[in-house]
Motif scaffolding. Structure first.
Motif, PDB file in Angstrom:
ATOM      1  N   VAL A 170      12.187 -23.459  -7.336  1.00 52.27           N
ATOM      2  CA  VAL A 170      12.891 -22.826  -6.210  1.00 52.27           C
ATOM      3  C   VAL A 170      12.816 -21.308  -6.333  1.00 52.27           C
ATOM      4  CG1 VAL A 170      15.175 -22.455  -5.179  1.00 52.27           C
ATOM      5  CG2 VAL A 170      14.413 -24.774  -5.736  1.00 52.27           C
ATOM      6  N   VAL A 171      13.023 -20.801  -7.539  1.00 51.70           N
ATOM      7  CA  VAL A 171      12.942 -19.354  -7.768  1.00 51.70           C
ATOM      8  C   VAL A 171      11.534 -18.859  -7.444  1.00 51.70           C
ATOM      9  CG1 VAL A 171      13.034 -17.564  -9.540  1.00 51.70           C
ATOM     10  CG2 VAL A 171      14.834 -19.304  -9.433  1.00 51.70           C
ATOM     11  N   ASP A 176       7.809 -16.039  -3.825  1.00 55.44           N
ATOM     12  CA  ASP A 176       6.564 -16.068  -3.050  1.00 55.44           C
ATOM     13  C   ASP A 176       6.837 -15.800  -1.569  1.00 55.44           C
ATOM     14  OD1 ASP A 176       5.002 -16.599  -5.273  1.00 55.44           O
ATOM     15  OD2 ASP A 176       4.874 -18.766  -4.879  1.00 55.44           O
ATOM     16  N   LEU A 177       7.873 -16.412  -1.034  1.00 57.53           N
ATOM     17  CA  LEU A 177       8.226 -16.209   0.373  1.00 57.53           C
ATOM     18  C   LEU A 177       8.608 -14.752   0.630  1.00 57.53           C
ATOM     19  CD1 LEU A 177       8.696 -17.575   3.137  1.00 57.53           C
ATOM     20  CD2 LEU A 177      11.044 -17.994   2.407  1.00 57.53           C
ATOM     21  N   TYR A 178       9.375 -14.172  -0.267  1.00 56.23           N
ATOM     22  CA  TYR A 178       9.770 -12.770  -0.128  1.00 56.23           C
ATOM     23  C   TYR A 178       8.532 -11.873  -0.133  1.00 56.23           C
ATOM     24  CZ  TYR A 178      12.156  -8.343  -0.914  1.00 56.23           C
ATOM     25  OH  TYR A 178      12.608  -7.059  -0.794  1.00 56.23           O
ATOM     26  N   LEU A 179       7.661 -12.072  -1.105  1.00 53.28           N
ATOM     27  CA  LEU A 179       6.466 -11.233  -1.211  1.00 53.28           C
ATOM     28  C   LEU A 179       5.524 -11.446  -0.029  1.00 53.28           C
ATOM     29  CD1 LEU A 179       5.757 -11.555  -5.037  1.00 53.28           C
ATOM     30  CD2 LEU A 179       6.798  -9.620  -3.824  1.00 53.28           C
ATOM     31  N   GLY A 218       0.804  -1.211   0.000  1.00 48.08           N
ATOM     32  CA  GLY A 218       0.000   0.000   0.000  1.00 48.08           C
ATOM     33  C   GLY A 218       0.839   1.263   0.000  1.00 48.08           C
ATOM     34  N   ARG A 219       2.159   1.123   0.014  1.00 47.82           N
ATOM     35  CA  ARG A 219       3.048   2.287   0.029  1.00 47.82           C
ATOM     36  C   ARG A 219       3.391   2.669  -1.409  1.00 47.82           C
ATOM     37  NH1 ARG A 219       5.636  -1.121   3.811  1.00 47.82           N
ATOM     38  NH2 ARG A 219       7.427  -1.340   2.414  1.00 47.82           N
ATOM     39  N   VAL A 220       3.175   3.926  -1.716  1.00 49.00           N
ATOM     40  CA  VAL A 220       3.485   4.445  -3.049  1.00 49.00           C
ATOM     41  C   VAL A 220       4.839   5.143  -2.971  1.00 49.00           C
ATOM     42  CG1 VAL A 220       2.763   6.031  -4.865  1.00 49.00           C
ATOM     43  CG2 VAL A 220       1.044   4.756  -3.563  1.00 49.00           C
ATOM     44  N   GLY A 221       5.708   4.844  -3.919  1.00 52.08           N
ATOM     45  CA  GLY A 221       6.980   5.544  -3.991  1.00 52.08           C
ATOM     46  C   GLY A 221       7.999   5.121  -2.961  1.00 52.08           C
ATOM     47  N   ASP A 222       7.885   3.904  -2.441  1.00 49.67           N
ATOM     48  CA  ASP A 222       8.851   3.409  -1.459  1.00 49.67           C
ATOM     49  C   ASP A 222      10.097   2.922  -2.197  1.00 49.67           C
ATOM     50  OD1 ASP A 222      10.327   2.049   0.472  1.00 49.67           O
ATOM     51  OD2 ASP A 222       8.542   1.311   1.507  1.00 49.67           O
ATOM     52  N   ALA A 223      11.041   3.832  -2.395  1.00 50.92           N
ATOM     53  CA  ALA A 223      12.234   3.533  -3.196  1.00 50.92           C
ATOM     54  C   ALA A 223      13.081   2.432  -2.570  1.00 50.92           C
ATOM     55  CB  ALA A 223      13.060   4.793  -3.393  1.00 50.92           C
ATOM     56  N   SER A 224      13.174   2.404  -1.255  1.00 53.56           N
ATOM     57  CA  SER A 224      13.988   1.377  -0.590  1.00 53.56           C
ATOM     58  C   SER A 224      13.409  -0.009  -0.812  1.00 53.56           C
ATOM     59  CB  SER A 224      14.083   1.654   0.912  1.00 53.56           C
ATOM     60  OG  SER A 224      14.793   2.841   1.143  1.00 53.56           O
ATOM     61  N   ALA A 225      12.098  -0.136  -0.669  1.00 50.74           N
ATOM     62  CA  ALA A 225      11.458  -1.439  -0.874  1.00 50.74           C
ATOM     63  C   ALA A 225      11.545  -1.859  -2.334  1.00 50.74           C
ATOM     64  CB  ALA A 225      10.005  -1.389  -0.416  1.00 50.74           C
ATOM     65  N   ARG A 226      11.394  -0.894  -3.238  1.00 49.86           N
ATOM     66  CA  ARG A 226      11.509  -1.189  -4.667  1.00 49.86           C
ATOM     67  C   ARG A 226      12.911  -1.677  -4.999  1.00 49.86           C
ATOM     68  NH1 ARG A 226      11.842   3.761  -7.287  1.00 49.86           N
ATOM     69  NH2 ARG A 226      14.064   3.393  -7.268  1.00 49.86           N
ATOM     70  N   THR A 227      13.912  -0.998  -4.472  1.00 47.24           N
ATOM     71  CA  THR A 227      15.296  -1.381  -4.736  1.00 47.24           C
ATOM     72  C   THR A 227      15.599  -2.756  -4.146  1.00 47.24           C
ATOM     73  OG1 THR A 227      15.984   0.922  -4.793  1.00 47.24           O
ATOM     74  CG2 THR A 227      17.706  -0.707  -4.375  1.00 47.24           C
ATOM     75  N   ALA A 228      15.089  -3.030  -2.962  1.00 47.16           N
ATOM     76  CA  ALA A 228      15.317  -4.336  -2.336  1.00 47.16           C
ATOM     77  C   ALA A 228      14.678  -5.453  -3.157  1.00 47.16           C
ATOM     78  CB  ALA A 228      14.776  -4.339  -0.912  1.00 47.16           C
ATOM     79  N   LEU A 229      13.467  -5.225  -3.642  1.00 44.12           N
ATOM     80  CA  LEU A 229      12.804  -6.238  -4.464  1.00 44.12           C
ATOM     81  C   LEU A 229      13.570  -6.437  -5.762  1.00 44.12           C
ATOM     82  CD1 LEU A 229      10.546  -8.212  -5.115  1.00 44.12           C
ATOM     83  CD2 LEU A 229       9.161  -6.256  -5.882  1.00 44.12           C
TER      84      LEU A 229
END
Length: 86
Positions: free
Chosen positions: A69-70, A75-78, A36-47
């Motif tokens: 496995v991938v 799925d686990l990350y998300l 629900g966060r818009v513009g979360d650059a840190s989370a985007r970069t981590a993903l």
């Protein structure tokens, strides 16, 4: 990734830039949907870093990083992201 390292021509670098912009938008949209966060650059970069790592490992070590496995790793990350309804 090898293409990114070896891209010499302007047109190749522009094409790779467009691909990277698209992947960044995909990651940004995914973070927005899952958190629900818009513009979360840190989370985007981590993903992006996580998915790039999965892709690289899938290429370098396909016996260990199989498609299943991938997929389960992603799925686990998300699933670890805070969803807006939680």
């Amino acid at each position: 990734m090898a293409s990114s390292i070896t891209a010499r021509s302007v047109s190749a670098r522009q094409a790779l830039g467009s691909i990277n912009e698209g992947l960044d938008r995909l990651c940004a949209n995914t973070i927005e949907v899952y958190t629900g966060r818009v513009g979360d650059a840190s989370a985007r970069t981590a993903l992006r870093a996580f998915t790039d790592g999965l892709a690289l490992n899938g290429i370098v070590d396909p016996e260990r990083f199989t498609p299943s496995v991938v997929e389960s790793s992603l799925d686990l990350y998300l699933d670890g992201l805070q969803r807006p309804d939680q």
